[in-house]
Scaffold this motif. Sequence first.
Motif, short mmCIF file in Angstrom:
data_model
loop_
_atom_site.label_atom_id
_atom_site.label_comp_id
_atom_site.label_asym_id
_atom_site.label_seq_id
_atom_site.Cartn_x
_atom_site.Cartn_y
_atom_site.Cartn_z
N ALA A 1 24.87 -13.75 14.81
CA ALA A 1 25.44 -13.50 16.14
C ALA A 1 25.88 -12.04 16.24
O ALA A 1 26.43 -11.48 15.28
CB ALA A 1 26.63 -14.42 16.38
N PRO A 2 25.67 -11.42 17.40
CA PRO A 2 26.08 -10.02 17.55
C PRO A 2 27.60 -9.87 17.57
O PRO A 2 28.31 -10.73 18.09
CB PRO A 2 25.47 -9.62 18.89
N VAL A 3 28.05 -8.78 16.98
CA VAL A 3 29.48 -8.46 16.94
C VAL A 3 29.67 -6.97 17.20
O VAL A 3 28.76 -6.17 16.98
CB VAL A 3 30.13 -8.82 15.58
N VAL A 4 30.87 -6.65 17.68
CA VAL A 4 31.25 -5.25 17.85
C VAL A 4 32.11 -4.90 16.65
O VAL A 4 33.17 -5.51 16.44
CB VAL A 4 32.02 -5.02 19.17
N GLY A 5 31.65 -3.95 15.82
CA GLY A 5 32.36 -3.60 14.59
C GLY A 5 33.66 -2.88 14.85
O GLY A 5 33.83 -2.21 15.87
N ASN A 6 34.60 -3.03 13.92
CA ASN A 6 35.89 -2.35 13.97
C ASN A 6 36.58 -2.53 15.32
O ASN A 6 37.10 -1.57 15.90
CB ASN A 6 35.73 -0.86 13.66
N SER A 7 36.58 -3.74 15.83
CA SER A 7 37.14 -3.99 17.16
C SER A 7 37.63 -5.42 17.27
O SER A 7 37.12 -6.31 16.59
CB SER A 7 36.06 -3.73 18.22
N ASP A 8 38.61 -5.62 18.13
CA ASP A 8 39.07 -6.98 18.45
C ASP A 8 38.29 -7.55 19.62
O ASP A 8 38.61 -8.62 20.13
CB ASP A 8 40.57 -6.96 18.79
N THR A 9 37.27 -6.85 20.06
CA THR A 9 36.45 -7.29 21.17
C THR A 9 35.37 -8.23 20.66
O THR A 9 34.73 -7.98 19.65
CB THR A 9 35.79 -6.09 21.88
N HIS A 10 35.16 -9.32 21.38
CA HIS A 10 34.15 -10.31 21.04
C HIS A 10 33.04 -10.25 22.08
O HIS A 10 33.30 -10.02 23.26
CB HIS A 10 34.75 -11.72 21.01
N ILE A 11 31.81 -10.49 21.63
CA ILE A 11 30.67 -10.52 22.55
C ILE A 11 29.80 -11.73 22.25
O ILE A 11 29.81 -12.27 21.14
CB ILE A 11 29.81 -9.24 22.49
N SER A 12 29.06 -12.13 23.26
CA SER A 12 28.03 -13.14 23.10
C SER A 12 26.91 -12.77 24.07
O SER A 12 27.17 -12.23 25.15
CB SER A 12 28.57 -14.54 23.42
N VAL A 13 25.68 -13.05 23.67
CA VAL A 13 24.53 -12.70 24.51
C VAL A 13 23.55 -13.87 24.60
O VAL A 13 23.48 -14.71 23.71
CB VAL A 13 23.79 -11.45 23.97
N SER A 14 22.81 -13.87 25.70
CA SER A 14 21.76 -14.85 25.89
C SER A 14 20.72 -14.23 26.82
O SER A 14 21.04 -13.31 27.58
CB SER A 14 22.33 -16.14 26.52
N HIS A 15 19.51 -14.75 26.75
CA HIS A 15 18.47 -14.26 27.65
C HIS A 15 17.43 -15.35 27.85
O HIS A 15 17.28 -16.25 27.05
CB HIS A 15 17.80 -12.99 27.10
N CYS A 16 16.77 -15.26 28.97
CA CYS A 16 15.63 -16.10 29.27
C CYS A 16 14.67 -15.24 30.06
O CYS A 16 15.09 -14.32 30.75
CB CYS A 16 16.03 -17.35 30.03
N ARG A 17 13.43 -15.51 29.93
CA ARG A 17 12.34 -14.73 30.52
C ARG A 17 12.74 -13.31 30.94
O ARG A 17 12.59 -12.39 30.18
CB ARG A 17 11.72 -15.47 31.68
N ASP A 18 13.27 -13.10 32.13
CA ASP A 18 13.58 -11.74 32.60
C ASP A 18 15.03 -11.55 33.00
O ASP A 18 15.36 -10.74 33.85
CB ASP A 18 12.66 -11.37 33.77
N LEU A 19 15.93 -12.30 32.34
CA LEU A 19 17.35 -12.22 32.66
C LEU A 19 18.15 -12.18 31.37
O LEU A 19 17.83 -12.88 30.41
CB LEU A 19 17.76 -13.45 33.48
N VAL A 20 19.20 -11.36 31.36
CA VAL A 20 20.07 -11.27 30.20
C VAL A 20 21.50 -11.56 30.65
O VAL A 20 21.90 -11.18 31.76
CB VAL A 20 19.98 -9.89 29.50
N ALA A 21 22.26 -12.26 29.80
CA ALA A 21 23.68 -12.54 30.07
C ALA A 21 24.49 -12.06 28.88
O ALA A 21 24.11 -12.27 27.73
CB ALA A 21 23.89 -14.04 30.28
N VAL A 22 25.61 -11.40 29.17
CA VAL A 22 26.50 -10.89 28.14
C VAL A 22 27.93 -11.24 28.53
O VAL A 22 28.33 -11.04 29.68
CB VAL A 22 26.39 -9.35 28.00
N VAL A 23 28.69 -11.78 27.58
CA VAL A 23 30.11 -12.01 27.77
C VAL A 23 30.84 -11.06 26.82
O VAL A 23 30.49 -10.95 25.64
CB VAL A 23 30.52 -13.47 27.46
N ILE A 24 31.84 -10.39 27.35
CA ILE A 24 32.70 -9.50 26.57
C ILE A 24 34.12 -10.01 26.78
O ILE A 24 34.56 -10.21 27.92
CB ILE A 24 32.58 -8.03 27.02
N SER A 25 34.84 -10.23 25.67
CA SER A 25 36.15 -10.86 25.77
C SER A 25 37.10 -10.36 24.68
O SER A 25 36.66 -9.86 23.65
CB SER A 25 35.99 -12.39 25.65
N ASP A 26 38.39 -10.57 24.93
CA ASP A 26 39.42 -10.27 23.93
C ASP A 26 39.57 -11.40 22.91
O ASP A 26 40.30 -11.25 21.94
CB ASP A 26 40.77 -10.02 24.61
#
Length: 187
Positions: free
Chosen positions: A63-88
């Motif tokens: 799973a993708p992570v942001v290094g040296n940070s308290d920020t959390h991310i998650s990603v998903s994609h389908c055909r021609d769309l991408v979704a990203v959540v960025i959270s504390d």
Amino acid sequence: MVRLFIEPIATEEALREGATAEDKAFVEAFSSAHRRREVLAWRNIVRRELGGDCAIGYDEWGAPVVGNSDTHISVSHCRDLVAVVISDSPCAVDVEERSRNFEGVSARYMTDKERAFSADTDWLAKVWCAKEALYKFYRRGNLDLKSEISIVGYSPTSQLIEAQLPNGLHKEVKVEVRGEHIVATIG
């Protein structure tokens, strides 16, 4: 704070224009042009929102992570769309096309009890997206979507699915229809 970004995936040429040298080098390992576009698309969003110099890596489950940070991310994609959540706090997202045939695979991820929660024509897609988001949130390999993640409640009004994970943890997943897509978010 939770921020959700849902965007069309641009051409590889356009994505490379906004990409860092690190991201361009990273995607060279992918033989699939579609996979390169997906990765560049979500990395561009993360860097746009968190700064071009943020360190992007992967945890032990891939799973993708942001290094040296308290920020959390998650990603998903389908055909021609991408979704990203960025959270504390820990978060997850999944996006799928509503037109995908979920009936053919629903027996692998859904119980009869879960199927009975709703007669909504998008119910199979909503459960799939919710369970995929829960899988990402839980961050453990080889988690069985049917036997280890249970849907225990659903509120169509609030668009919330309540689920139970193997450790007894209850989580709510926001599941919504956005045009021709279903989006599930935790965070």
